[in-house]
Design a protein around this motif. Structure first.
Motif, PDB file in Angstrom:
ATOM      1  N   GLY A  38       0.901  -0.807  -0.004  1.00  0.00           N
ATOM      2  CA  GLY A  38       0.295  -0.234   0.036  1.00  0.00           C
ATOM      3  C   GLY A  38       0.758   1.267   0.221  1.00  0.00           C
ATOM      4  N   LEU A  39       1.541   1.203   0.535  1.00  0.00           N
ATOM      5  CA  LEU A  39       2.874   2.905   0.294  1.00  0.00           C
ATOM      6  C   LEU A  39       3.372   3.019  -0.132  1.00  0.00           C
ATOM      7  N   VAL A  40       4.033   1.828  -1.162  1.00  0.00           N
ATOM      8  CA  VAL A  40       4.755   1.523  -2.685  1.00  0.00           C
ATOM      9  C   VAL A  40       4.036   2.419  -3.652  1.00  0.00           C
ATOM     10  N   GLN A  41       2.681   1.402  -3.553  1.00  0.00           N
ATOM     11  CA  GLN A  41       1.210   1.446  -4.463  1.00  0.00           C
ATOM     12  C   GLN A  41       1.267   3.803  -4.351  1.00  0.00           C
ATOM     13  N   ALA A  42       0.726   4.061  -3.166  1.00  0.00           N
ATOM     14  CA  ALA A  42       0.478   5.152  -3.168  1.00  0.00           C
ATOM     15  C   ALA A  42       1.421   6.406  -3.393  1.00  0.00           C
ATOM     16  N   MET A  43       3.038   5.806  -3.094  1.00  0.00           N
ATOM     17  CA  MET A  43       4.258   6.756  -3.440  1.00  0.00           C
ATOM     18  C   MET A  43       4.057   6.677  -4.996  1.00  0.00           C
ATOM     19  N   GLN A  44       3.620   5.927  -5.784  1.00  0.00           N
ATOM     20  CA  GLN A  44       4.099   5.564  -7.527  1.00  0.00           C
ATOM     21  C   GLN A  44       2.430   6.690  -7.647  1.00  0.00           C
ATOM     22  N   THR A  45       1.362   7.047  -7.122  1.00  0.00           N
ATOM     23  CA  THR A  45       0.325   7.053  -6.980  1.00  0.00           C
ATOM     24  C   THR A  45       0.860   8.942  -7.427  1.00  0.00           C
ATOM     25  N   GLN A  46       1.547   9.472  -6.163  1.00  0.00           N
ATOM     26  CA  GLN A  46       2.098  10.737  -6.005  1.00  0.00           C
ATOM     27  C   GLN A  46       2.786  10.880  -6.933  1.00  0.00           C
ATOM     28  N   ALA A  47       3.977  10.107  -6.737  1.00  0.00           N
ATOM     29  CA  ALA A  47       4.732  11.023  -7.686  1.00  0.00           C
ATOM     30  C   ALA A  47       3.848  11.185  -9.170  1.00  0.00           C
ATOM     31  N   HIS A  48       3.368   9.818  -9.962  1.00  0.00           N
ATOM     32  CA  HIS A  48       2.391  10.371 -10.709  1.00  0.00           C
ATOM     33  C   HIS A  48       1.741  11.387 -11.017  1.00  0.00           C
ATOM     34  N   THR A  49       0.582  12.213  -9.855  1.00  0.00           N
ATOM     35  CA  THR A  49       0.305  12.612  -9.919  1.00  0.00           C
ATOM     36  C   THR A  49       1.321  14.743  -9.754  1.00  0.00           C
ATOM     37  N   GLN A  50       2.218  14.230  -9.314  1.00  0.00           N
ATOM     38  CA  GLN A  50       2.799  15.449  -9.126  1.00  0.00           C
ATOM     39  C   GLN A  50       3.607  15.549 -10.464  1.00  0.00           C
ATOM     40  N   ALA A  51       4.302  14.813 -11.150  1.00  0.00           N
ATOM     41  CA  ALA A  51       4.480  14.674 -13.051  1.00  0.00           C
ATOM     42  C   ALA A  51       2.921  15.156 -13.861  1.00  0.00           C
ATOM     43  N   ALA A  52       2.172  14.982 -13.505  1.00  0.00           N
ATOM     44  CA  ALA A  52       0.660  15.031 -14.444  1.00  0.00           C
ATOM     45  C   ALA A  52       0.966  17.043 -13.720  1.00  0.00           C
ATOM     46  N   LEU A  53       0.927  17.657 -12.856  1.00  0.00           N
ATOM     47  CA  LEU A  53       0.740  18.940 -12.394  1.00  0.00           C
ATOM     48  C   LEU A  53       1.983  19.125 -12.928  1.00  0.00           C
ATOM     49  N   GLN A  54       3.212  19.176 -13.030  1.00  0.00           N
ATOM     50  CA  GLN A  54       4.063  20.187 -13.222  1.00  0.00           C
ATOM     51  C   GLN A  54       3.910  20.072 -14.992  1.00  0.00           C
ATOM     52  N   ALA A  55       3.288  19.117 -15.160  1.00  0.00           N
ATOM     53  CA  ALA A  55       3.340  19.296 -16.961  1.00  0.00           C
ATOM     54  C   ALA A  55       2.723  20.483 -17.483  1.00  0.00           C
ATOM     55  N   GLN A  56       0.935  19.820 -17.022  1.00  0.00           N
ATOM     56  CA  GLN A  56      -0.018  21.475 -16.127  1.00  0.00           C
ATOM     57  C   GLN A  56       0.347  22.455 -16.298  1.00  0.00           C
ATOM     58  N   LEU A  57       1.634  22.568 -15.107  1.00  0.00           N
ATOM     59  CA  LEU A  57       2.189  24.247 -14.371  1.00  0.00           C
ATOM     60  C   LEU A  57       2.928  24.626 -15.692  1.00  0.00           C
ATOM     61  N   GLU A  58       3.286  23.575 -16.460  1.00  0.00           N
ATOM     62  CA  GLU A  58       4.692  24.461 -17.639  1.00  0.00           C
ATOM     63  C   GLU A  58       3.501  24.268 -18.839  1.00  0.00           C
ATOM     64  N   THR A  59       2.734  24.331 -18.855  1.00  0.00           N
ATOM     65  CA  THR A  59       1.761  24.416 -19.754  1.00  0.00           C
ATOM     66  C   THR A  59       1.044  26.429 -19.638  1.00  0.00           C
TER      67      THR A  59
END
Length: 87
Positions: A49-70
């Protein structure tokens, strides 16, 4: 070998409760209902569960970073590229 006694050297009387017994007698009673113990935590399941939460957080952060750059590209005067990318 010296015997263990009170601070003044006088031994405790048998009819007098010992210090630890007195502490137990004055312990406050629990308030409210007594709850059962929590279920056991299984380390492997917890780690998954911890690994899954960390992976989800990383994907969310990457998506938000791409949106911010746009959005920053649109604010930096690259309005034409921003409009072209949306159509």
């Amino acid at each position: 070998m010296a015997s263990r006694g009170r601070l003044g050297g006088a031994p405790a009387r048998e009819d007098e409760p010992r210090r630890d017994e007195r502490a137990e007698q004055h312990a406050p009673a629990p308030q409210g209902p007594v709850l059962p113990p929590p279920p056991p935590v299984y380390y492997g399941v917890f780690m998954q569960g911890l690994v899954q939460a960390m992976q989800t957080q990383a994907h969310t952060q990457a998506a938000l970073q791409a949106q911010l750059e746009t959005q920053l590209d649109c604010l930096d005067g690259a309005y034409e590229r921003c409009i072209a990318g949306k159509s």
